[in-house]
Each structure stands twice: as C-alpha cells, then as structure tokens.
Write an enzyme that holds these catalytic residues in place. Structure first.
Site, PDB file in Angstrom:
ATOM      1  N   GLU A 121      86.693  37.508   2.175  1.00 20.54           N
ATOM      2  CA  GLU A 121      86.727  37.337   0.717  1.00 20.54           C
ATOM      3  C   GLU A 121      85.750  36.237   0.349  1.00 20.54           C
ATOM      4  O   GLU A 121      85.494  35.345   1.144  1.00 20.54           O
ATOM      5  CB  GLU A 121      88.079  36.779   0.242  1.00 20.54           C
ATOM      6  CG  GLU A 121      89.277  37.584   0.443  1.00 20.54           C
ATOM      7  CD  GLU A 121      90.478  36.641   0.601  1.00 20.54           C
ATOM      8  OE1 GLU A 121      90.717  35.798  -0.277  1.00 20.54           O
ATOM      9  OE2 GLU A 121      91.140  36.753   1.638  1.00 20.54           O
ATOM     10  N   LYS A 123      84.558  32.732  -1.184  1.00 19.06           N
ATOM     11  CA  LYS A 123      85.221  31.435  -1.364  1.00 19.06           C
ATOM     12  C   LYS A 123      84.925  31.020  -2.800  1.00 19.06           C
ATOM     13  O   LYS A 123      83.803  30.671  -3.147  1.00 19.06           O
ATOM     14  CB  LYS A 123      84.664  30.406  -0.380  1.00 19.06           C
ATOM     15  CG  LYS A 123      85.389  29.079  -0.466  1.00 19.06           C
ATOM     16  CD  LYS A 123      84.999  28.170   0.688  1.00 19.06           C
ATOM     17  CE  LYS A 123      85.877  26.936   0.747  1.00 19.06           C
ATOM     18  NZ  LYS A 123      85.727  26.065  -0.410  1.00 19.06           N
ATOM     19  N   ASP A 125      84.799  29.008  -6.270  1.00 16.00           N
ATOM     20  CA  ASP A 125      84.575  27.603  -6.542  1.00 16.00           C
ATOM     21  C   ASP A 125      85.415  27.206  -7.746  1.00 16.00           C
ATOM     22  O   ASP A 125      84.955  27.186  -8.874  1.00 16.00           O
ATOM     23  CB  ASP A 125      83.084  27.375  -6.815  1.00 16.00           C
ATOM     24  CG  ASP A 125      82.688  25.960  -6.507  1.00 16.00           C
ATOM     25  OD1 ASP A 125      83.549  25.199  -6.042  1.00 16.00           O
ATOM     26  OD2 ASP A 125      81.519  25.614  -6.744  1.00 16.00           O
ATOM     27  N   TYR A 233      94.728  34.595  -2.947  1.00 13.09           N
ATOM     28  CA  TYR A 233      94.081  34.741  -1.636  1.00 13.09           C
ATOM     29  C   TYR A 233      95.000  34.510  -0.439  1.00 13.09           C
ATOM     30  O   TYR A 233      94.580  34.682   0.692  1.00 13.09           O
ATOM     31  CB  TYR A 233      92.828  33.888  -1.520  1.00 13.09           C
ATOM     32  CG  TYR A 233      92.996  32.393  -1.715  1.00 13.09           C
ATOM     33  CD1 TYR A 233      93.856  31.644  -0.917  1.00 13.09           C
ATOM     34  CD2 TYR A 233      92.252  31.734  -2.686  1.00 13.09           C
ATOM     35  CE1 TYR A 233      93.993  30.279  -1.097  1.00 13.09           C
ATOM     36  CE2 TYR A 233      92.380  30.362  -2.875  1.00 13.09           C
ATOM     37  CZ  TYR A 233      93.262  29.638  -2.078  1.00 13.09           C
ATOM     38  OH  TYR A 233      93.395  28.295  -2.251  1.00 13.09           O
ATOM     39  N   LYS A 321      79.779  28.606   4.691  1.00 14.84           N
ATOM     40  CA  LYS A 321      79.242  28.130   3.418  1.00 14.84           C
ATOM     41  C   LYS A 321      77.834  28.656   3.151  1.00 14.84           C
ATOM     42  O   LYS A 321      77.008  28.746   4.050  1.00 14.84           O
ATOM     43  CB  LYS A 321      79.196  26.595   3.420  1.00 14.84           C
ATOM     44  CG  LYS A 321      80.571  25.938   3.497  1.00 14.84           C
ATOM     45  CD  LYS A 321      81.390  26.262   2.293  1.00 14.84           C
ATOM     46  CE  LYS A 321      81.980  25.149   1.501  1.00 14.84           C
ATOM     47  NZ  LYS A 321      81.801  23.801   1.675  1.00 14.84           N
ATOM     48  N   CYS A 415      49.852  13.410 -27.964  1.00 19.71           N
ATOM     49  CA  CYS A 415      49.744  14.389 -26.886  1.00 19.71           C
ATOM     50  C   CYS A 415      49.199  13.720 -25.624  1.00 19.71           C
ATOM     51  O   CYS A 415      48.164  13.046 -25.682  1.00 19.71           O
ATOM     52  CB  CYS A 415      48.824  15.523 -27.326  1.00 19.71           C
ATOM     53  SG  CYS A 415      48.400  16.630 -25.976  1.00 19.71           S
ATOM     54  N   CYS A 418      45.404  15.267 -25.133  1.00 20.60           N
ATOM     55  CA  CYS A 418      44.276  15.068 -26.053  1.00 20.60           C
ATOM     56  C   CYS A 418      44.481  13.925 -27.023  1.00 20.60           C
ATOM     57  O   CYS A 418      43.582  13.587 -27.780  1.00 20.60           O
ATOM     58  CB  CYS A 418      43.985  16.355 -26.813  1.00 20.60           C
ATOM     59  SG  CYS A 418      45.224  16.713 -28.061  1.00 20.60           S
ATOM     60  N   CYS A 433      51.978  19.555 -29.707  1.00 15.70           N
ATOM     61  CA  CYS A 433      50.738  18.837 -29.947  1.00 15.70           C
ATOM     62  C   CYS A 433      50.043  19.528 -31.108  1.00 15.70           C
ATOM     63  O   CYS A 433      49.973  20.753 -31.168  1.00 15.70           O
ATOM     64  CB  CYS A 433      49.862  18.905 -28.692  1.00 15.70           C
ATOM     65  SG  CYS A 433      48.130  18.603 -29.035  1.00 15.70           S
ATOM     66  N   CYS A 439      42.704  20.513 -27.944  1.00 13.45           N
ATOM     67  CA  CYS A 439      43.458  19.980 -26.812  1.00 13.45           C
ATOM     68  C   CYS A 439      43.103  20.764 -25.550  1.00 13.45           C
ATOM     69  O   CYS A 439      43.226  21.990 -25.516  1.00 13.45           O
ATOM     70  CB  CYS A 439      44.947  20.090 -27.108  1.00 13.45           C
ATOM     71  SG  CYS A 439      45.986  19.613 -25.733  1.00 13.45           S
TER      72      CYS A 439
HETATM   73  S1  IVH Z   1      92.356  30.432   2.171  1.00 11.86           S
HETATM   74  C1  IVH Z   1      95.191  28.637   5.024  1.00 11.86           C
HETATM   75  N1  IVH Z   1      90.721  31.852   0.707  1.00 11.86           N
HETATM   76  O1  IVH Z   1      88.970  26.667  -0.279  1.00 11.86           O
HETATM   77  C2  IVH Z   1      94.093  29.148   4.186  1.00 11.86           C
HETATM   78  N2  IVH Z   1      90.794  29.500   0.372  1.00 11.86           N
HETATM   79  O2  IVH Z   1      89.381  24.383   2.089  1.00 11.86           O
HETATM   80  C3  IVH Z   1      93.952  28.405   2.951  1.00 11.86           C
HETATM   81  N3  IVH Z   1      89.321  28.700  -1.414  1.00 11.86           N
HETATM   82  O3  IVH Z   1      90.810  24.430  -1.722  1.00 11.86           O
HETATM   83  C4  IVH Z   1      92.848  28.772   2.087  1.00 11.86           C
HETATM   84  N4  IVH Z   1      88.513  30.674  -1.969  1.00 11.86           N
HETATM   85  O4  IVH Z   1      91.388  26.688  -2.707  1.00 11.86           O
HETATM   86  C5  IVH Z   1      91.194  30.619   0.991  1.00 11.86           C
HETATM   87  N5  IVH Z   1      89.345  33.230  -0.554  1.00 11.86           N
HETATM   88  C6  IVH Z   1      89.816  32.010  -0.261  1.00 11.86           C
HETATM   89  C7  IVH Z   1      89.381  30.862  -0.964  1.00 11.86           C
HETATM   90  C8  IVH Z   1      89.897  29.619  -0.595  1.00 11.86           C
HETATM   91  C9  IVH Z   1      88.495  29.374  -2.230  1.00 11.86           C
HETATM   92  C10 IVH Z   1      89.499  27.228  -1.431  1.00 11.86           C
HETATM   93  C11 IVH Z   1      90.925  26.786  -1.408  1.00 11.86           C
HETATM   94  C12 IVH Z   1      90.895  25.431  -0.761  1.00 11.86           C
HETATM   95  C13 IVH Z   1      89.633  25.464   0.002  1.00 11.86           C
HETATM   96  C14 IVH Z   1      89.946  25.449   1.487  1.00 11.86           C
END
Ligand code: IVH
Length: 677
Positions: A121, A123, A125, A233, A321, A415, A418, A433, A439
């Site tokens: 999935e 991650k 933000d 998640y 990441k 400017c 010029c 300008c 210019c």
């Molecule tokens: S799983 C035991 N899945 O990432 C597993 N975390 O350092 C726990 N996060 O602050 C997390 N997307 O909020 C998981 N698809 C995802 C995620 C996710 C974002 C964040 C989570 C936590 C940090 C983990």
C-alpha cells in the site's frame, strides 16, 4: 412535535434506515471519490428529511446518524487516551539492497526458502489515528501520540465523512480498533489555502500540516469544514474473528464501510515489491494525495505472529521511502530576472540541496506578493519542495531559524538589466520593466521568441546564438537578423563558415512566412498562436489589424477586453510600427487574404487529432492547414473528436479512435480531403 413516548411505525423506521444508507453513500461519493451523483440541493433535502424524522421520533436519533457528525461543543483541551494495543512505527528501506535484505531476514527467521507474499500500500503522508468500535459503533478516535497514549479526538474524527460512525453489514468483532491515516487530498489542500488567504489567515505549508492542524481543533465544527479523508491500513485490538491475511482484512474493512487504498495489491518476494515500488513511483505525482513511500507487509497474519516485533517496529513490515519532496536549505540570495514581456521574476538562489530526486539550487519566487506572503529574508532556513516535474518552490520559512543575520529582500525600483523604471500596473501582481525593447533582456527574449519554431521558424538560430548576437552588438532589433553578413556570423564562437551559410539560408527561407506566424512572432502580450491566427483570419491584412479600434478587436474570436487592449496598445507605439516596417523592408512577407468570417469556414466546430508520422508534410504543417479551415486540433482522442488523421506508427490514439468508432483518415485521404474543401 416531538413525542419521545410515541412508538415508531415500521414504515418510518424503514424510511429512516433508507435515508441513513443513502446519505452515507452519497457523502462518500462526494467527499471521497469526488464523483457526486446528486446535486447538493437534493442531498440537503434528504438530510432535512432525516432530521425531521429524528425530531418527530427522538429515540431514533443516535450517535451513528449522519445528522450527528457535527454538533458537539468545543473542548477546553484534549483528554489523553491509552491505546489498547500500542501504535507501532515502521523501519525504513531506502534502496533495492535494503528491500532484498528485509526479505532475506524474514526468510531466515521463518527458516524457509519459500517466496513470501507481501501486501503493498502507499505510505500516506498524514496523521495516524486509531478508531475504537464497540459492537460496531464508533466510540473513540485517538491520535498516535507516543504510541502508547495519544489524544482523544473523537469529536473531530466523527466529522470526517469517510469514517463510519457505525459499521455496515455484519460479522464484525465486538471490539475492533481500526488504524489508518487521515490526510488531505492535494486539491482540497489548495482550495483550503485559497480560502485561508482570502480570509486573511496564514496558508498551510503542505497537506500534512493542514491535516494535522485540522485534526487538532478543539472546535469540531472547524474540522468539519476541512477536506479530510481517512484510509484504513491495519487493526489494533480485536475481540472477535478476522480473515487470515492482511490484504483480506483490509478488504473486509472496506465491506464494513472503511476506505482502503485503491492501490492495495499482493506481490511475491523482494522483486515483486521493487516492481510495485517502481510502478507507484511513476504514478506518485499524479495521485490525488501525497505519499512518501510504499509500505510492504507480510500478508499472512500467522507469519506476522511468528515474526513479531523488535523494539517499536514489526519485523514483518517495512516502509520503502521515495526521495523526499521537501528539504531544508538556506536562502543565499535573491536575483531578479527580466522576461520577454518585461515581467520581473524574483529567483531564489539556494544552498544546493538534494530534493525530489535532483539537486536544487534555484527556486522561483513568482512575484513580490509571494516574498511578502512567505515573510522571506536572505539567510533564512527555508523548506524547498520539488514534486514531480514541477519547478522547485519555497513553501515556508522555518521560524526558529530566523537568525540575526537576516537581510530583507529589496525589490528593485529599477530594471536590473537596463535601469528603466519598474512599474506595477493597478490590479496586477507582476512588476515589469518599462524599458520595452530598449532593455537588453527583453530584446534577447523577444528575438528568441521571434526566431522560435512556432513563430518565424528560423532553423539554427538557438538561444545561445541570439545571446551572442546581442552581446556582440550584431543584432539590436529583430530586423537586424536579416542584414547579418556571413563573415560576422562565422566570426562568432563555435560558428564556422558552414554553419554561417546554413543560418543565412534559414533566415532567407523564414522571410516568406504567414500572417499568423508573423503576428505571433511580434510577441504581443497575451497573443499566443491561437489568438494570432484568429486575428489574422479576421482581418486578412496587417493594415486592417493595425488600424482596428479596441471594439473591433473584441469582435474577434477569443479576444476579450484585456487582449484587445494589449493589441491596440502595441500598434500605437511608434517603435513597434518601426520594427514592422523594417522587417518588411528587410524582406519579410506573407500572402494576404480576404477577411474571413469565422463561421463561414468549412471545418468550423470540428475537432481533429493528428497521430503517427506523415510523409508529405510535417504534423505542424497539417495542423496549420486544418486550423486555416476553422478546425480545432486536439492532442488526445475523445468522444468529442470528429476525425483522426493517422500516419504510420500511430499507437494508442488510433486504437482509441477505432474503439470509439470515429472517422479515421490516412495521409493521402487527408490531403485529398483538405484540398477539396
Ligand atoms: S502500517 C504495524 N501502513 O507510517 C504497522 N503505516 O512509521 C503500523 N503510515 O505514522 C503502520 N501509511 O501512520 C502503515 N499504509 C500504511 C501507512 C502507514 C502511512 C504511517 C503510520 C505511521 C508511520 C509508520
């Protein structure tokens, strides 16, 4: 009138249940999927209908009703909450090797060489939350806090449309902690910031901060106005039965009313993870929300249990990441660039920093307002953002790094190229300008534009060469290009007699042009290719256009009062008329046509798409011929396309045209068609 004692007729009960599920469905379509199926007024009508039933039968109004999402009073402070199961963090991987090592560690630990299935999935933000459901009813929402205790934000999470107040369907555990991320989609973030600024409030730095700020509101009615989404998640504490793989648990959560990732997938082994990572990396910029990596989790819950945890992170999961899109760096200086139209753009010179996958040392600051909005000074530590292919931006100044050595940024009154006065017209944010072609910066840019492919199409006259010509004093105005002599060109750096000859030949060739190209080449503000074409078609002759009043200009297709004003103004300035006369004397010419009423053009209202390669003409030439006949030429095929001209090598556009049953022409048919019009 309300009557608590009244027993509720079955019909009313059924109607209430229907309204609740309809409202929940449409709120998801609206907030989450951005695909509303009902007009707002109709949604409001259903909402009011439910409210009336609840007023008549208060026993029906419980906390899980859509009418009860907002309504709680502001809190004096957040209470703390102990999580039933701690909220863990994740280990990170930054490279292919890290991912292979992760997979290897797992296989060694479970003492098996069999490939591992991983659930993948994005991650997100955003902000991690834990939601507690007892007998299917949301009773608590909490932030992650330090992992063991967080803050009670129940009132706030209740306002988020994608969080079910009551689980849908059956078979859910009697106690269920659902974990997920609350985030703000990019579009909603931009709209929120526009509103903030309009109200005179500070804009949020990024969607994550906006989500955090929105959740940390003591007054839930504020949270309710913020475009937040929660994606589930994982699960925490559970009393009851759940499926045996992570992916199946998420799919089950979806059935109970949660939103889960659309990108959820299960892959095999480290290579499967890396392929997924690469695929999502390409999609990252076009996703509607920010993600900072991919989370890979061993899919089998039994295996997860065998693997267990190390300190605060599970052994069975890892976050791979992406390169960070935001980094800190120092603003070393601000320089001011002058564009073709004289627009003065402040450019930030930064301490080089690796962000979004490249080293960035410059960022645009747009205009003076942007500098004020950021409260920026030289020497400040700033957050630089580079997302996708977008030009790097400074999104904020880091407040506690505003050192004593801060130096204010002086926007120039003159400017920088010029020395002419810098003006900001009323109602405009851009400073310009006032020197016009006096210019040098504007002159260089004007000549580059004049020579460009879509304008006079002077082959071999690139940006560097234009700069050399101007720097050497060989070209001061565009007409000078046509009086250049071979020996002075050949004398320039990196130019030989052969290239000089070639350039002279392309200069000569370019003299025979068309009125639309010539008009576009003049670089009149706001006159792009399409407007130039419309003006040329409308007036037929340059003299008519030059003499036209603003009202006459406004009768041209796509020309409004602003463009009309710029065009009128351009031809009232003697140096522009002189430039046109000198170009004509230097040999620039074009065929004159009779003024044309647009509606009488044969292909008016028809849209064409050109694809594949053509042999008898370039695609640009084909486009020009179509435009002359009044057609529109689009870049992609849709149901609105009338005809696709396909040459050899045509790919997906042709396939799509075929599947839509559109008219398709090969080059020969096209030539015949256009010539007989
Ligand atoms: S799983 C035991 N899945 O990432 C597993 N975390 O350092 C726990 N996060 O602050 C997390 N997307 O909020 C998981 N698809 C995802 C995620 C996710 C974002 C964040 C989570 C936590 C940090 C983990």
């Amino acid at each position: 009138m309300s009557n608590p004692e009244l027993s509720v007729p079955t019909k009313v009960l059924e109607h209430r249940d229907k309204l609740v599920s309809t409202l929940n469905y449409h709120s998801k379509q609206y907030y989450l999927l951005d695909q509303p199926e009902l007009p707002d007024a109709e949604y409001d009508r259903l909402f009011q209908a439910l409210k009336s039933i609840e007023e008549a039968y208060p026993s029906l109004r419980d906390d899980t009703s859509p009418t009860q999402r907002v309504g709680a009073k502001p809190l004096p402070e957040f209470e703390s909450v102990t999580h039933l199961v701690p909220m863990l963090s994740l280990d990170n991987a930054f490279s292919d090797e890290d991912m292979h090592a992760f997979d290897k560690r797992i296989k060694e630990r479970v003492k098996s060489d069999a490939s591992i299935q991983y659930s993948c999935e994005p991650k997100y933000d955003g902000i991690a939350v834990s939601l507690l459901y007892r007998d299917g009813v949301l009773v608590q929402g909490a932030t992650r806090g330090d992992g063991a205790t967080g803050e009670n934000i129940t009132q706030n999470v209740r306002t988020i449309g994608s969080i079910p107040l009551a689980l849908v369907g059956a078979g859910f555990p009697s106690v269920l902690e659902v974990r997920g991320e609350i985030f703000m989609p990019k579009k909603g973030f931009e709209a929120l910031n526009t509103r903030q600024v309009a109200k005179g409030e500070k804009a949020f730095v990024n969607p994550r901060n906006a989500a955090a700020g929105s959740l940390r509101q003591l007054d839930p009615s504020i949270t309710a106005t913020r475009p937040l989404i929660m994606c589930a998640y994982s699960v925490g504490y559970v009393e009851g039965h759940l499926p045996s793989t992570h992916s199946a648990i998420l799919r089950q959560l979806e059935l109970w009313g949660f939103v889960i990732s659309e990108q959820l997938d299960v892959v095999t082994g480290a290579q499967g993870c890396l392929d997924y990572f690469a695929r999502l990396g390409l999609e990252r910029a076009s996703l509607p929300f920010d993600i900072d990596g991919i989370v890979f989790k061993v899919d089998s819950i039994a295996l997860q249990k065998t693997l267990g945890f190390v300190s605060r992170a599970p052994r069975w999961a890892i976050a791979h990441k992406f390169p960070a899109q935001e980094e800190l760096t120092r603003l070393n200086a601000v320089e001011f660039q002058v564009g073709r139209t004289g627009a003065i753009t402040p450019v930030a010179r930064l301490e080089p920093v690796f962000v979004g996958g490249v080293t960035v040392s410059n960022a645009t600051l747009h205009n003076r307002d942007e500098i004020d909005r950021l409260g920026l000074c030289i020497g400040d530590t700033v957050i630089v953002r580079r997302a996708g292919d977008v030009i790097p931006q400074i999104v904020a100044v880091v407040p506690n790094n505003m050192g004593e050595s801060r130096e204010p940024i002086e926007f120039p009154c003159e400017c920088p190229v010029c020395g002419s006065l810098v003006e900001t017209l009323e109602g405009e944010v851009v400073a310009r300008c006032s020197g016009g072609l006096v210019c040098e910066a504007q002159r260089k840019e004007a000549i580059k534009h004049f020579a460009s492919r879509q304008a006079m199409d002077i082959d071999g006259l690139g940006d560097k060469l234009v700069e050399q010509f101007v720097d050497e004093g060989l070209v001061n105005k565009v007409a000078d290009l046509f009086t250049l002599e071979g020996h002075s060109i050949a004398g320039l750096e990196r130019m030989g007699s052969k290239s000089a000859e070639n350039l002279l030949r392309s200069l000569e060739k370019s003299q025979s042009t068309t009125l639309p190209r010539f008009l576009f080449a003049l670089g009149i503000r706001e006159v792009g290719q399409a407007t130039a074409r419309n003006l040329a078609q409308h007036f037929g002759k340059l003299e008519g256009l030059i003499a036209a009043e603003e009202s006459a200009l406004q009768s041209v297709d796509d020309v409004g009062p602003i463009v009309a004003h710029y065009v009128y103004d351009f031809f009232r300035q003697p140096h522009n008329i002189e430039a046109i006369e000198s170009l004509k004397i230097a040999g620039v010419h074009w065929p004159e046509t009779e003024p044309v009423e647009r509606k009488s053009l044969p292909l008016e209202g028809k849209t064409f798409v050109l694809t594949g390669s053509l042999e008898k003409m370039t695609r640009d030439q084909a486009k020009e011929r179509l435009l002359k006949k009044g057609a529109k030429v689009a870049g992609s095929v849709s149901a609105k396309t009338h005809c696709v001209v396909a040459g050899p090598g045509a790919g997906s556009k042709l396939t799509k045209a075929e599947s839509l049953g559109l008219q398709i022409m090969d080059e020969a048919t096209f030539i015949e068609f256009i010539e007989t019009l």
